[in-house]
Design a protein around this motif. Structure first.
Motif, PDB file in Angstrom:
ATOM      1  N   ARG A  38       0.784  -1.287  -0.035  1.00  9.42           N
ATOM      2  CA  ARG A  38      -0.059  -0.028   0.048  1.00  9.42           C
ATOM      3  C   ARG A  38       0.937   1.264  -0.055  1.00  9.42           C
ATOM      4  O   ARG A  38       1.954   1.226   0.463  1.00  9.42           O
ATOM      5  CB  ARG A  38      -0.920   0.021   1.106  1.00  9.42           C
ATOM      6  N   THR A  90      -5.654   3.944   5.476  1.00 13.05           N
ATOM      7  CA  THR A  90      -6.226   4.667   4.361  1.00 13.05           C
ATOM      8  C   THR A  90      -4.863   4.603   3.207  1.00 13.05           C
ATOM      9  O   THR A  90      -3.950   5.353   3.508  1.00 13.05           O
ATOM     10  CB  THR A  90      -6.624   6.023   4.489  1.00 13.05           C
ATOM     11  N   VAL A  92      -3.538   3.558  -1.394  1.00 18.34           N
ATOM     12  CA  VAL A  92      -3.942   2.894  -2.431  1.00 18.34           C
ATOM     13  C   VAL A  92      -3.224   1.541  -2.398  1.00 18.34           C
ATOM     14  O   VAL A  92      -1.978   1.525  -1.947  1.00 18.34           O
ATOM     15  CB  VAL A  92      -3.247   3.346  -3.988  1.00 18.34           C
ATOM     16  N   GLN A 118      -8.225   2.010  -4.349  1.00 18.33           N
ATOM     17  CA  GLN A 118      -8.294   2.931  -3.280  1.00 18.33           C
ATOM     18  C   GLN A 118      -8.958   2.406  -2.156  1.00 18.33           C
ATOM     19  O   GLN A 118     -10.184   1.957  -2.359  1.00 18.33           O
ATOM     20  CB  GLN A 118      -8.854   4.514  -3.759  1.00 18.33           C
ATOM     21  N   THR A 120     -10.301   3.984   1.395  1.00 19.33           N
ATOM     22  CA  THR A 120     -10.460   4.912   2.467  1.00 19.33           C
ATOM     23  C   THR A 120     -11.204   4.742   3.722  1.00 19.33           C
ATOM     24  O   THR A 120     -12.141   4.239   3.585  1.00 19.33           O
ATOM     25  CB  THR A 120     -11.118   6.325   1.660  1.00 19.33           C
TER      26      THR A 120
END
Length: 123
Positions: A38, A90, A92, A118, A120
């Protein structure tokens, strides 16, 4: 041509869950190590989890006990089940493939990458 396609990202509240999927094509999926990384804004890409062809699983300390990686070789798909999500999750999320049998944790050592999805987590 090897392709990795992630899905399952989105917006979730703190404490919620998401399951990411990564479908692989163009190779013999069950022969390789699969992983998730990530990248948050302004930060470097970091290791999250990996699963070897032996099904041994490895996790970053920050996600141990909350995330679970799994693979279904019949579907050429790797999953990341994410529970008890926190705002700091949070980012990508990227699926990755490594041709070597030894699991490595640095992004530069992995061979193929997906486009990312993504995630979030709102507080």
């Amino acid at each position: 041509q090897v392709q990795l396609v992630e899905s399952g990202g989105g917006l979730v509240q703190v404490g919620g869950s998401l399951r990411l999927s990564c479908a692989a094509s163009g190779l013999t999926f069950n022969s390789y190590t699969m992983g998730w990384f990530r990248q948050a804004p302004g930060k470097e890409r970091e290791f999250v989890a990996a699963i070897a062809r032996t099904y041994s699983a490895y996790y970053a300390d920050s996600v141990k006990g909350r995330f679970t990686i799994s693979r279904d070789n019949t579907k050429n798909t790797v999953y990341l089940q994410m529970n008890s999500l926190k705002p700091e999750d949070t980012a990508v999320y990227y699926c990755a493939l490594d041709f070597t049998a030894v699991v490595v944790f640095t992004p530069n050592d992995w061979d193929y990458w997906g486009q990312g999805t993504q995630v979030t987590v709102s507080s």
